[in-house]
Design an enzyme around this catalytic site. Structure first.
Site, PDB file in Angstrom:
ATOM      1  N   CYS A   1      -1.559  -5.204 -13.455  1.00 57.54           N
ATOM      2  CA  CYS A   1      -1.541  -6.410 -14.289  1.00 57.54           C
ATOM      3  C   CYS A   1      -0.148  -7.028 -14.329  1.00 57.54           C
ATOM      4  CB  CYS A   1      -1.950  -6.083 -15.713  1.00 57.54           C
ATOM      5  SG  CYS A   1      -3.614  -5.446 -15.825  1.00 57.54           S
TER       6      CYS A   1
ATOM      7  N   ARG B   1       1.848  -7.499  -6.786  1.00 58.20           N
ATOM      8  CA  ARG B   1       1.586  -6.298  -7.574  1.00 58.20           C
ATOM      9  C   ARG B   1       0.146  -5.814  -7.395  1.00 58.20           C
ATOM     10  NH1 ARG B   1       5.226  -5.982 -12.234  1.00 58.20           N
ATOM     11  NH2 ARG B   1       3.562  -5.160 -13.524  1.00 58.20           N
TER      12      ARG B   1
ATOM     13  N   TRP C   1      -5.678  -6.203 -13.181  1.00 56.67           N
ATOM     14  CA  TRP C   1      -6.130  -5.120 -12.302  1.00 56.67           C
ATOM     15  C   TRP C   1      -7.045  -4.272 -13.174  1.00 56.67           C
ATOM     16  CZ3 TRP C   1      -5.664   0.267 -11.980  1.00 56.67           C
ATOM     17  CH2 TRP C   1      -5.887   0.828 -10.719  1.00 56.67           C
TER      18      TRP C   1
ATOM     19  N   ASN D   1      -0.839  -5.794 -20.521  1.00 59.05           N
ATOM     20  CA  ASN D   1      -0.738  -4.914 -19.363  1.00 59.05           C
ATOM     21  C   ASN D   1      -0.636  -3.496 -19.882  1.00 59.05           C
ATOM     22  OD1 ASN D   1       0.025  -3.441 -17.146  1.00 59.05           O
ATOM     23  ND2 ASN D   1       2.062  -4.357 -16.957  1.00 59.05           N
ATOM     24  N   GLY D   2      -1.641  -2.673 -19.625  1.00 62.12           N
ATOM     25  CA  GLY D   2      -1.597  -1.295 -20.113  1.00 62.12           C
ATOM     26  C   GLY D   2      -2.974  -0.867 -20.550  1.00 62.12           C
TER      27      GLY D   2
ATOM     28  N   GLU E   1       1.451  10.750   5.455  1.00 65.85           N
ATOM     29  CA  GLU E   1       1.761   9.334   5.259  1.00 65.85           C
ATOM     30  C   GLU E   1       0.905   8.468   6.194  1.00 65.85           C
ATOM     31  OE1 GLU E   1       3.015   7.715   3.053  1.00 65.85           O
ATOM     32  OE2 GLU E   1       3.486   5.778   3.918  1.00 65.85           O
TER      33      GLU E   1
ATOM     34  N   LYS F   1      -1.719   5.615   4.853  1.00 70.49           N
ATOM     35  CA  LYS F   1      -1.669   4.203   5.298  1.00 70.49           C
ATOM     36  C   LYS F   1      -3.035   3.784   5.829  1.00 70.49           C
ATOM     37  CE  LYS F   1       1.105   3.045   3.809  1.00 70.49           C
ATOM     38  NZ  LYS F   1       2.165   3.578   3.050  1.00 70.49           N
TER      39      LYS F   1
ATOM     40  N   GLU G   1      -5.547   3.291   2.925  1.00 71.39           N
ATOM     41  CA  GLU G   1      -5.234   2.121   2.102  1.00 71.39           C
ATOM     42  C   GLU G   1      -5.651   0.819   2.769  1.00 71.39           C
ATOM     43  OE1 GLU G   1      -0.835   2.972   1.678  1.00 71.39           O
ATOM     44  OE2 GLU G   1      -1.266   2.126  -0.278  1.00 71.39           O
TER      45      GLU G   1
ATOM     46  N   HIS H   1      -9.040  27.007  10.232  1.00 72.69           N
ATOM     47  CA  HIS H   1      -9.536  27.673   9.021  1.00 72.69           C
ATOM     48  C   HIS H   1     -10.604  26.849   8.304  1.00 72.69           C
ATOM     49  CE1 HIS H   1      -6.561  30.785   9.516  1.00 72.69           C
ATOM     50  NE2 HIS H   1      -5.613  29.854   9.668  1.00 72.69           N
TER      51      HIS H   1
ATOM     52  N   LYS I   1       0.718  -2.758  -6.418  1.00 74.59           N
ATOM     53  CA  LYS I   1       2.070  -2.425  -5.954  1.00 74.59           C
ATOM     54  C   LYS I   1       2.841  -1.668  -7.017  1.00 74.59           C
ATOM     55  CE  LYS I   1       5.237  -2.737  -2.821  1.00 74.59           C
ATOM     56  NZ  LYS I   1       5.003  -1.915  -1.617  1.00 74.59           N
TER      57      LYS I   1
HETATM   58  C1  AGP Z   1       1.840   3.320  -0.858  1.00 77.38           C
HETATM   59  O1  AGP Z   1       1.490   2.572   0.242  1.00 77.38           O
HETATM   60  C2  AGP Z   1       1.082   3.012  -2.073  1.00 77.38           C
HETATM   61  N1  AGP Z   1       1.243   1.656  -2.435  1.00 77.38           N
HETATM   62  C3  AGP Z   1       1.243   4.013  -3.202  1.00 77.38           C
HETATM   63  O2  AGP Z   1       0.867   5.262  -2.734  1.00 77.38           O
HETATM   64  C4  AGP Z   1       2.640   4.109  -3.830  1.00 77.38           C
HETATM   65  O3  AGP Z   1       3.528   4.734  -2.968  1.00 77.38           O
HETATM   66  C5  AGP Z   1       2.530   4.879  -5.161  1.00 77.38           C
HETATM   67  O4  AGP Z   1       1.679   4.184  -6.027  1.00 77.38           O
HETATM   68  C6  AGP Z   1       3.872   5.104  -5.811  1.00 77.38           C
HETATM   69  O5  AGP Z   1       4.470   3.894  -6.161  1.00 77.38           O
HETATM   70  P1  AGP Z   1       6.010   3.816  -6.519  1.00 77.38           P
HETATM   71  O6  AGP Z   1       6.772   4.170  -5.315  1.00 77.38           O
HETATM   72  O7  AGP Z   1       6.224   2.401  -6.971  1.00 77.38           O
HETATM   73  O8  AGP Z   1       6.243   4.810  -7.632  1.00 77.38           O
END
Ligand code: AGP
Length: 601
Positions: free
Chosen positions: A2, A27, A77, A103-104, A477, A481, A484, A500, A596
């Site tokens: 948000c 965001r 969001w 926001n929250g 990682e 990616k 996501e 395993h 974000k």
């Molecule tokens: C990464 O591509 C994501 N957007 C997500 O995993 C992100 O790294 C995570 O939410 C942590 O965010 P931050 O680095 O702002 O704490």
């Protein structure tokens, strides 16, 4: 997540609000809305489950209205209540004059709503935030001033969050927050509130961050009330507007992937030498420590994994990563240095973890891309990643910045503590300094080889990622990616674990991406999946499907270990995720459901 904006301006409020909301789009959100005071003391409220641009188009189609310069806006969001126009903010009270953006999460929302409903309040949405409008309404009916009404209301709501309230009768706008970001600023053309400073654009020269207990009113000058006895200091705002430009790239992710080699060079110029002479660590003025816990989420946690490995390998120092949302159970021994790794510095899971009693005795070093964030204020010391504004929701360049900055901090601290072989530090620095070239080489290879590979994977249901040693975190990682961006499943494993259990997943044509950092064991694991007909994609030296690690494998520093591991392997995996997402028609800058800045737990 948000985003909140608000203004009292001599310019057009809708124009400012929409521009500011566009600046907060990065965001991540699923609906948007604004409310602007009308000259008659009412409000024009417009909400949409589409993008800010759609709201702008709808506004242009409306008959002209007499609007004042007072307004509030929000990108939502969804947490409580589905994605619909009725659940989009701003929300109003029963009279329609109190407008609220929030926001929250209000943890005691059900209890508050039940009490309000039995007192006769009528609700028109499913979201927790609406209780705020009705609580403020009750306070105003009792004759309480708007700022005090917000102060009392935030006390009644459990949990963390930022709130801005507009009374459309008077056009007054007040804001407050608890454990959540909210910033205020003034310009010759008005006063503004926002979740983050990108909403202010080039308008303001400085801003102030609200603390718990502050209540601020958009007036000239900005009026502070609440429970604190002083005002927060003003922080200079340096506008980096050009970073929002695509500079000819099709999307921000493409641009941010390309920026990585040069960014690595800048980071190493800034912190490289100080890492190997200990000056970086000394500048932080933190006490000595015997162990390290790196707290983070998602990509930042993966970056933390590489940094923890550097502490272990070069300093034989116990170092672990802690998933922030699971940190309540972490046992942190005496003299533990906590490194909080966060691009945004606003991740609620991390901020909550640091509030835990088990963290109370620890010094906290924040490694963040946002020196004005809640995390930066909470930490005992900070080191900036200096990656520049990252717009793509999926982290790319901030990952590389976190790894390099974190490893530089690790080497510097170990040097100062006398835990790293000092004759080794020069070769570590030399190795780090090769990273920009290695990243550039990897980028060239990836752009050439990966797009046709991605097209071949269009019909695959998912992808397995494998690695060994430092390669495991990079495999993690790569899988993150891919998930996501493509919305396909992707799972990573240490390659040795495959036999395993997970090997059962592999059949003819199953895509398997392997970070091949060399050695007989990984060769054996590659053979295992190849024998079962997997569609193999190796990222390694010459002869690999993606020969992106060639030079990195030539001169390992410490018995085969580079300070950052095979960092350059991340670029082909970023490119793979983006290319496959494009083939599948996804929005690579704004993947569905993701944010974000993750400001809820
Ligand atoms: C990464 O591509 C994501 N957007 C997500 O995993 C992100 O790294 C995570 O939410 C942590 O965010 P931050 O680095 O702002 O704490």
């Amino acid at each position: 997540m948000c985003g909140i904006v608000a203004c009292r301006t001599t310019d057009s409020a809708p124009e400012y609000l929409c521009e500011a909301l566009e600046a907060l789009e990065y965001r991540g959100y699923d609906s948007v809305g604004i409310a602007v005071q009308t000259v008659g003391g009412g409000a024009l409220r417009l909400r949409s489950v589409h993008r800010v641009a759609e709201l702008v188009e709808r506004m242009a189609d409306l008959p002209p209205r007499d609007l004042t310069g007072a307004g509030i806006g929000h990108t939502r969001w969804a947490t409580h209540g589905g994605v619909s126009e009725r659940n989009a903010h701003p929300h109003t009270d029963c009279t329609g004059s109190v407008h609220v953006v929030h926001n929250g999460i209000i943890e005691n929302c059900e209890e508050l709503r039940t009490t309000l409903v039995s007192a006769g309040h009528l609700f028109s949405s499913d979201v927790d935030s609406e209780v705020i409008a009705h609580l403020v309404e009750d306070e105003l009916v009792r004759g309480v001033d708007l700022a005090a009404a917000l102060g009392h209301t935030i006390e009644l709501c459990e949990g963390s969050g930022a709130i801005v309230v507009m009374d459309s009768h008077s056009g007054r706008i007040v804001g407050a927050s608890r454990h959540a970001p909210l910033v205020v600023a003034a310009s010759p053309n008005g006063t503004f509130l926002a979740s983050d400073i990108s909403a202010f654009g080039p308008r303001v020269a400085s801003f102030q961050v609200l603390r718990d207990g502050d209540v601020v009113e958009l007036a000239v000058p900005v009026r502070w009330t609440g429970t604190n006895t002083d005002w927060p200091v003003a922080v200079a705002h340096t506008w980096a507007g050009t970073e929002l430009d695509l500079h000819g790239y099709p999307d921000h992710m493409a641009k941010e992937i390309d920026e990585q080699p040069e960014l690595a060079g800048r980071i190493l110029d800034r912190v490289g030498a100080d890492a190997t002479n200990g000056a970086l660590w000394r500048s932080l003025e933190l006490p000595d420590f015997d162990r390290v816990a790196i707290v983070g989420c998602g990509t930042s946690l993966n970056a933390g994994g590489i940094v923890a490995a550097a502490f272990r390998r070069f300093g034989i120092m116990p170092a672990e990563t802690v998933i922030a949302s699971e940190a309540a159970d972490a046992v942190l021994g005496p003299r533990t240095l906590v490194i909080a790794m966060s691009q945004s510095g606003e991740t609620a899971d991390i901020l909550h973890a640091l509030d835990g009693e088990n963290f109370a005795h620890c010094q906290v070093l924040a490694i963040t891309n946002n020196p004005h964030s809640s995390l930066a204020r909470r930490a005992n010391a900070i080191v900036e990643c200096s990656a520049g504004h990252e717009i793509g929701v999926a982290a790319t360049k901030t990952f590389v910045a976190q790894v390099l900055t974190g490893v530089a901090v690790a080497i510097s601290a170990l040097h100062e503590l006398g835990r790293v072989n000092r004759s080794n530090t020069q070769s570590i620095l030399d190795d780090l300094r090769r990273m920009p070239d290695l990243l550039a080489q990897s980028l060239t290879v990836a752009k050439d080889i990966v797009p046709p590979l991605a097209a071949e994977l269009a019909d695959s249901l998912g992808v397995i990622f494998l690695g060994r040693g430092a390669g495991v975190v990079y495999a993690a990682e790569g899988a993150l990616k891919l998930k996501e961006l493509t919305y396909r499943w992707a799972q990573h494993y240490p390659a040795g674990e495959l036999k395993h259990g997970p090997l059962a997943l592999v059949e003819e044509g199953t895509p398997v991406v392997i970070v091949d950092s060399g050695g007989a064991r990984i060769a054996g694991n590659i053979a295992e999946v190849a024998a079962r007909g997997a569609r193999l994609i190796t990222i390694g030296g010459a002869g690999s499907t993606i020969p992106a690690l060639g030079r990195s494998l030539l001169a390992p520093v410490d018995n085969g270990f580079q300070p950052c591991g095979p960092l350059e392997c991340v670029i082909p995996m970023q490119v793979l995720a983006r290319e496959l997402a494009l083939v599948l028609g996804r929005d690579v800058d704004k993947p569905r459901n993701l944010a974000k800045s993750v400001t809820v737990e």
